[in-house]
Scaffold this motif. Structure first.
Motif, PDB file in Angstrom:
ATOM      1  N   VAL A  47      66.790  30.389 -70.035  1.00  0.00           N
ATOM      2  CA  VAL A  47      66.152  30.294 -68.934  1.00  0.00           C
ATOM      3  C   VAL A  47      64.636  29.496 -69.180  1.00  0.00           C
ATOM      4  N   GLY A  48      64.602  28.846 -70.710  1.00  0.00           N
ATOM      5  CA  GLY A  48      64.180  27.797 -71.086  1.00  0.00           C
ATOM      6  C   GLY A  48      64.429  26.609 -70.222  1.00  0.00           C
ATOM      7  N   ASP A  49      65.647  26.778 -70.361  1.00  0.00           N
ATOM      8  CA  ASP A  49      66.061  25.015 -69.763  1.00  0.00           C
ATOM      9  C   ASP A  49      65.896  25.383 -68.575  1.00  0.00           C
ATOM     10  N   LEU A  50      66.570  26.586 -67.585  1.00  0.00           N
ATOM     11  CA  LEU A  50      65.722  26.283 -66.600  1.00  0.00           C
ATOM     12  C   LEU A  50      64.962  26.416 -65.624  1.00  0.00           C
ATOM     13  N   TRP A  51      63.944  27.049 -66.671  1.00  0.00           N
ATOM     14  CA  TRP A  51      62.712  27.135 -65.287  1.00  0.00           C
ATOM     15  C   TRP A  51      61.362  26.233 -66.265  1.00  0.00           C
ATOM     16  N   SER A  52      60.549  25.173 -66.381  1.00  0.00           N
ATOM     17  CA  SER A  52      59.795  24.666 -67.466  1.00  0.00           C
ATOM     18  C   SER A  52      58.501  25.824 -67.790  1.00  0.00           C
ATOM     19  N   ASP A  53      58.238  26.904 -66.486  1.00  0.00           N
ATOM     20  CA  ASP A  53      57.786  28.014 -66.356  1.00  0.00           C
ATOM     21  C   ASP A  53      57.933  29.057 -65.635  1.00  0.00           C
ATOM     22  N   PRO A  54      59.013  30.221 -66.948  1.00  0.00           N
ATOM     23  CA  PRO A  54      59.924  30.718 -66.157  1.00  0.00           C
ATOM     24  C   PRO A  54      58.884  32.195 -65.493  1.00  0.00           C
ATOM     25  N   PRO A  55      59.752  32.689 -64.249  1.00  0.00           N
ATOM     26  CA  PRO A  55      58.802  33.641 -63.297  1.00  0.00           C
ATOM     27  C   PRO A  55      58.923  34.877 -64.387  1.00  0.00           C
TER      28      PRO A  55
END
Length: 285
Positions: A47-55
């Protein structure tokens, strides 16, 4: 099945047909697991790698991507049968594929084998085949992913090392003229790599172009001093003396009656001269 990341991320069936992986996030999940080399990557890390600000629903979205990838990678898997390729492991996921099925693994293994056994027949050919598998910039379709940027930097360094290790093996086995153009391009692309200039000078010398070999070393010295403020290291200084004295060390190992030596720096993770730093000032010549 084959997965390729030395270029845009793609997956192929054994017959060469391309597997539809879905959108950019699907490909990034697969690529991130490739980069883990079979190790488990936690859900939180993904999740941290896919989104800088996770939804808020990032974990649910990740599970959706994983489910879609599993259908794409194992289309014939029976319902409620555990997946064999993209598996759940502890708090995360892992990719389970033979190393020969992933281009980046084949490349790294060929480089490691060439370093371990420089006298092994076919080592240079295997490394050449691995280098030929590069289709472009690694993870090319993931330009903004931080983890992919770090992997690109690491792999580009390994690629430079592989070019030099292969050239060193070929020079030791008697090659020369056929390497000049390749090594000139490599030195031009990476002018700060002393190992690249040394290999080019060796190839020119082997081709009977002693004056050009010495001119190449002078060019390297000038470039290092004027652009980087550094003096040539011991590899280039020693090589110039060897060329001037037509040392036996410059001959193919079978002609000089000596065992093959690994290319400069091949025993360590970074060839000597690949990363420049302060050193004692000693002029060439």
């Amino acid at each position: 099945m084959r997965i390729d990341v030395l270029g845009a991320v793609r997956a192929r069936r054994e017959d060469g047909g391309e597997i539809a992986l879905g959108g950019p996030r699907h490909r990034e999940v697969l690529a991130r697991l490739v980069a883990a080399e079979g190790r488990m990557v936690t859900t939180d890390a993904l999740v941290g790698d896919l989104w800088s600000d996770p939804p808020a629903r990032a974990v649910g979205a990740l599970r959706t991507f994983v489910a879609a990838l599993r259908r794409a990678l194992e289309p014939d898997r029976a319902p409620r049968t555990p997946p064999k390729v993209l598996v759940t492991e502890g708090p995360g996921y892992a990719l389970r594929l033979p190393r020969g099925a992933v281009d980046v693994y084949r490349f790294e293994d060929a480089l490691a084998a060439a370093r371990r056994s420089p006298a092994s027949p076919g080592g240079a050919d295997a490394l050449g085949d691995a280098l030929a598998s590069w289709r472009g910039v690694p993870y090319a379709d993931l330009p903004d992913a931080g983890w992919a940027q770090r992997e690109r930097t690491r792999l580009e360094e390994l690629r430079s090392q592989a070019v030099e290790v292969r050239a060193g093996l070929l020079l030791d086995s008697g090659a020369g003229a056929e390497l000049v153009a390749e090594l000139a391009a490599h030195a031009g692309e990476h002018p700060w790599r002393e190992s690249a200039w040394a290999l080019l000078a060796r190839a020119l010398y082997r081709d009977g172009r002693t004056a050009d070999a010495l001119a190449t070393l002078r060019r390297a010295r000038t470039l290092l001093r004027e652009q980087l403020g550094l003096d040539p290291g011991p590899v280039l200084r020693r090589l110039e003396q060897d060329i001037l004295h037509r040392a036996d060390a410059l001959e193919p190992f079978h002609a000089a009656g000596r065992p093959p030596s690994p290319p400069e720096g091949a025993a360590g993770p970074v060839p000597e001269g690949a990363r420049l730093g302060p050193r004692t000032t000693v002029d060439l010549a």
